[in-house]
Write a protein that holds these residues in place. Structure first.
Motif, PDB file in Angstrom:
ATOM      1  N   HIS A 276       0.900  -1.300   0.022  1.00 25.14           N
ATOM      2  CA  HIS A 276       0.057   0.221  -0.292  1.00 25.14           C
ATOM      3  C   HIS A 276       0.443   1.088   0.048  1.00 25.14           C
ATOM      4  CE1 HIS A 276      -3.221  -2.676   0.745  1.00 25.14           C
ATOM      5  NE2 HIS A 276      -2.643  -2.779   1.941  1.00 25.14           N
ATOM      6  N   PHE A 277       2.128   1.148  -0.512  1.00 25.57           N
ATOM      7  CA  PHE A 277       3.075   2.965   0.543  1.00 25.57           C
ATOM      8  C   PHE A 277       4.340   3.067  -0.919  1.00 25.57           C
ATOM      9  CE2 PHE A 277       7.709   3.678   1.265  1.00 25.57           C
ATOM     10  CZ  PHE A 277       7.203   5.155   1.997  1.00 25.57           C
ATOM     11  N   LYS A 278       3.253   4.379  -1.542  1.00 24.40           N
ATOM     12  CA  LYS A 278       3.649   4.745  -2.933  1.00 24.40           C
ATOM     13  C   LYS A 278       5.085   5.035  -2.773  1.00 24.40           C
ATOM     14  CE  LYS A 278      -0.765   3.635  -4.189  1.00 24.40           C
ATOM     15  NZ  LYS A 278      -1.050   2.408  -4.830  1.00 24.40           N
ATOM     16  N   GLY A 279       5.986   5.333  -1.227  1.00 24.80           N
ATOM     17  CA  GLY A 279       7.452   5.701  -1.570  1.00 24.80           C
ATOM     18  C   GLY A 279       6.926   7.067  -0.850  1.00 24.80           C
ATOM     19  N   MET A 280       5.790   7.857  -0.902  1.00 18.50           N
ATOM     20  CA  MET A 280       6.239   8.970  -0.487  1.00 18.50           C
ATOM     21  C   MET A 280       6.293   9.074   1.723  1.00 18.50           C
ATOM     22  SD  MET A 280       3.225  11.814   0.205  1.00 18.50           S
ATOM     23  CE  MET A 280       3.721  12.650  -1.161  1.00 18.50           C
ATOM     24  N   THR A 281       7.517   9.650   1.954  1.00 18.31           N
ATOM     25  CA  THR A 281       7.053  10.049   3.468  1.00 18.31           C
ATOM     26  C   THR A 281       7.120  11.504   3.150  1.00 18.31           C
ATOM     27  OG1 THR A 281      10.087   9.966   3.093  1.00 18.31           O
ATOM     28  CG2 THR A 281       9.256   8.193   3.601  1.00 18.31           C
ATOM     29  N   PRO A 282       7.012  12.078   4.970  1.00 19.24           N
ATOM     30  CA  PRO A 282       6.483  10.808   6.061  1.00 19.24           C
ATOM     31  C   PRO A 282       5.017  10.028   5.066  1.00 19.24           C
ATOM     32  CG  PRO A 282       5.484  12.751   6.583  1.00 19.24           C
ATOM     33  CD  PRO A 282       6.559  12.896   4.739  1.00 19.24           C
ATOM     34  N   THR A 283       4.805   9.063   5.391  1.00 17.55           N
ATOM     35  CA  THR A 283       3.111   8.484   4.942  1.00 17.55           C
ATOM     36  C   THR A 283       2.871   7.679   6.669  1.00 17.55           C
ATOM     37  OG1 THR A 283       3.563   7.961   2.897  1.00 17.55           O
ATOM     38  CG2 THR A 283       1.519   6.917   4.385  1.00 17.55           C
ATOM     39  N   PHE A 284       1.401   8.346   7.073  1.00 17.35           N
ATOM     40  CA  PHE A 284       0.905   7.769   8.296  1.00 17.35           C
ATOM     41  C   PHE A 284       0.337   6.590   7.651  1.00 17.35           C
ATOM     42  CE2 PHE A 284       2.717  11.644   9.433  1.00 17.35           C
ATOM     43  CZ  PHE A 284       3.535  11.480  10.179  1.00 17.35           C
ATOM     44  N   PHE A 285       0.055   4.998   8.552  1.00 18.40           N
ATOM     45  CA  PHE A 285      -0.901   4.078   8.609  1.00 18.40           C
ATOM     46  C   PHE A 285      -1.552   4.187  10.010  1.00 18.40           C
ATOM     47  CE2 PHE A 285       2.890   3.317   5.774  1.00 18.40           C
ATOM     48  CZ  PHE A 285       2.429   2.695   4.234  1.00 18.40           C
ATOM     49  N   PHE A 286      -2.963   3.603   9.556  1.00 19.64           N
ATOM     50  CA  PHE A 286      -3.678   3.364  10.784  1.00 19.64           C
ATOM     51  C   PHE A 286      -4.237   1.907  10.637  1.00 19.64           C
ATOM     52  CE2 PHE A 286      -3.015   7.981  11.219  1.00 19.64           C
ATOM     53  CZ  PHE A 286      -3.407   8.461  12.582  1.00 19.64           C
ATOM     54  N   VAL A 287      -3.422   1.115  11.544  1.00 21.16           N
ATOM     55  CA  VAL A 287      -3.923  -0.305  11.453  1.00 21.16           C
ATOM     56  C   VAL A 287      -4.615  -0.724  12.774  1.00 21.16           C
ATOM     57  CG1 VAL A 287      -2.876  -2.859  11.540  1.00 21.16           C
ATOM     58  CG2 VAL A 287      -2.018  -0.431  10.507  1.00 21.16           C
ATOM     59  N   SER A 288      -5.758  -1.699  13.003  1.00 21.11           N
ATOM     60  CA  SER A 288      -6.119  -1.794  13.547  1.00 21.11           C
ATOM     61  C   SER A 288      -5.370  -3.261  14.725  1.00 21.11           C
ATOM     62  CB  SER A 288      -7.918  -2.588  13.275  1.00 21.11           C
ATOM     63  OG  SER A 288      -7.737  -3.253  13.486  1.00 21.11           O
ATOM     64  N   LYS A 289      -6.723  -3.311  15.978  1.00 20.90           N
ATOM     65  CA  LYS A 289      -5.198  -4.348  17.064  1.00 20.90           C
ATOM     66  C   LYS A 289      -5.215  -5.269  16.471  1.00 20.90           C
ATOM     67  CE  LYS A 289      -9.440  -4.483  19.418  1.00 20.90           C
ATOM     68  NZ  LYS A 289      -9.982  -4.521  20.604  1.00 20.90           N
ATOM     69  N   ASN A 290      -6.491  -5.779  15.313  1.00 22.42           N
ATOM     70  CA  ASN A 290      -6.198  -6.864  14.585  1.00 22.42           C
ATOM     71  C   ASN A 290      -5.990  -6.883  12.662  1.00 22.42           C
ATOM     72  OD1 ASN A 290      -8.609  -8.356  16.324  1.00 22.42           O
ATOM     73  ND2 ASN A 290     -10.147  -6.644  15.992  1.00 22.42           N
ATOM     74  N   LYS A 291      -4.791  -6.165  13.201  1.00 23.48           N
ATOM     75  CA  LYS A 291      -4.387  -6.446  12.085  1.00 23.48           C
ATOM     76  C   LYS A 291      -4.220  -5.557  10.823  1.00 23.48           C
ATOM     77  CE  LYS A 291      -0.973  -8.992   9.859  1.00 23.48           C
ATOM     78  NZ  LYS A 291      -0.391 -10.659   9.306  1.00 23.48           N
ATOM     79  N   GLU A 292      -5.847  -5.111  10.884  1.00 24.66           N
ATOM     80  CA  GLU A 292      -6.288  -4.855   8.876  1.00 24.66           C
ATOM     81  C   GLU A 292      -6.088  -3.474   9.196  1.00 24.66           C
ATOM     82  OE1 GLU A 292     -10.652  -5.121  10.777  1.00 24.66           O
ATOM     83  OE2 GLU A 292     -10.541  -7.208  10.517  1.00 24.66           O
ATOM     84  N   LEU A 293      -5.727  -2.441   7.801  1.00 26.81           N
ATOM     85  CA  LEU A 293      -5.757  -1.527   7.366  1.00 26.81           C
ATOM     86  C   LEU A 293      -6.779  -0.702   7.031  1.00 26.81           C
ATOM     87  CD1 LEU A 293      -4.041   0.758   6.767  1.00 26.81           C
ATOM     88  CD2 LEU A 293      -3.991  -0.253   3.777  1.00 26.81           C
TER      89      LEU A 293
END
Length: 268
Positions: free
Chosen positions: A227-244
Motif C-alpha cells: 500500500h506504500f507509494k514511496g512518499m515519506t512521511p506516510t501514516f498508516f492506521f492499523v487496527s489491533k486485528n491487523k486491518e489497514l
C-alpha cells in the motif's frame, strides 16, 4: 528494649514502603495547587523572569515543576541524589519544617527570583502526608516525562509483529505506523513542529501505539508495503486485528494532524 526498637524500625520501614507518588499528588492538588500553579516549561520561565521581569505569568510563588526541581535537582537541593533513602528522609524533614514555619531565608528557590514571591502562609500537615508529598516531588520529573513523551517503538529487522499486536489488543489501542527516512526533510520538520508537541503526544499515547519505521532500512510491518507509494512521511492506521484502516501520505500541520487522530479514534 531490643524488640521494641526492632518493631519501631520495622514500622518506619513499612511506612516508607507504603508512601505513594499518587497519594502525594492528591495532597499537593488539595493543599498546594491553589497557590502553586501548574507546569510551565523552563524555557518560558526563563523568558518570564530574566527577559520580561515576571510580566508574562506574574508569579508570586513557584510552580509545581519549579518546586520539584529546586528540592531534588537544583543548586540548593535537599540531600544527596546518590543516596535516595537518606535524601528522602532529609526532604521529608525539610518539607515539614518549612510548611509549618515558612521562612524566606531558608528557601531553596533561586535567589534571583525570590523578590517576586509573596510570604507563604503556614500549613499544618500530618507525617504521612509529608512523606507522600516527598515521594511526589522526588518522582515528579520521572512521572511527568513518562506521560509527556510518546511511546515510540522504532522498528528494526528483528521486530515481532505478533508481540506488537498482542500489546495493541491488551491495551485496546490502534497502531500508527509512521513511514519515514533519515533523508526526509518533511519528516524532520513534522517531528519538530507537530509530533514533538505535548498536546499531540498526549493524544497519541492515549489511543495509539506509535511505530516508527525507516523504510530505507527495513520493510513496513503488517504487509503494508503493497500500500506504500514511496512518499515519506506516510501514516498508516492499523487496527489491533491487523486491518489497514486509513493511509495519510505527506506532512501535516498540527490542527490537521489532530483531525486525523480524531478520525481514527473509535467511540468508546
Amino acid at each position: 528494649m531490643f524488640k521494641k526498637g526492632l518493631l519501631l524500625t520495622l514500622l518506619l520501614f513499612l511506612t516508607h514502603i507504603n508512601a505513594s507518588y499518587l497519594e502525594g499528588k492528591k495532597i499537593f492538588e488539595n493543599k498546594c495547587s491553589s497557590c502553586h500553579g501548574k507546569y510551565i516549561s523552563i524555557k518560558n520561565l526563563k523568558i518570564n523572569f530574566f527577559e520580561q521581569d515576571n510580566k508574562i505569568y506574574k508569579l508570586t510563588v513557584p510552580t509545581v515543576n519549579m518546586l520539584a526541581y529546586a528540592i531534588v535537582d537544583g543548586p540548593k537541593r535537599i540531600g544527596d541524589p546518590e543516596d535516595k533513602e537518606m535524601q528522602e528522609i532529609e526532604i521529608e524533614e525539610y518539607l515539614k519544617d518549612y510548611l509549618e514555619e515558612p521562612d524566606i531565608s531558608n528557601t531553596i528557590c533561586d535567589p534571583i527570583i525570590i523578590k517576586y514571591y509573596e510570604k507563604k502562609e503556614a500549613i499544618k500537615i500530618a507525617d504521612d502526608e509529608t512523606l507522600n508529598l516527598t515521594h511526589f516531588f522526588m518522582e515528579y520529573k520521572k512521572n511527568r516525562l513518562s506521560k509527556s513523551k510518546p511511546k515510540i517503538t522504532e522498528l528494526n529487522k528483528f521486530y515481532d509483529e505478533n508481540k506488537i499486536l498482542d500489546e495493541a489488543k491488551k491495551s485496546n489501542k490502534k497502531l500508527i505506523v509512521y513511514a519515514t527516512s533519515k533523508s526526509c526533510y518533511f519528516c524532520k520538520k513534522m517531528e519538530r513542529d507537530v509530533l514533538s508537541l505535548k498536546e499531540i503526544q498526549k493524544r497519541m499515547n492515549k489511543d495509539f501505539i506509535f511505530l516508527k519505521v525507516d523504510v530505507d532500512e527495513i520493510n513496513l510491518p503488517f504487509n503494508l508495503k503493497k500500500h506504500f507509494k514511496g512518499m515519506t512521511p506516510t501514516f498508516f492506521f492499523v487496527s489491533k486485528n491487523k486491518e489497514l484502516e486509513n493511509i495519510y501520505p505527506g506532512a501535516w500541520l498540527k490542527d490537521d494532524f489532530i483531525t486525523i487522530l480524531q478520525e481514527n479514534i473509535d467511540e468508546k
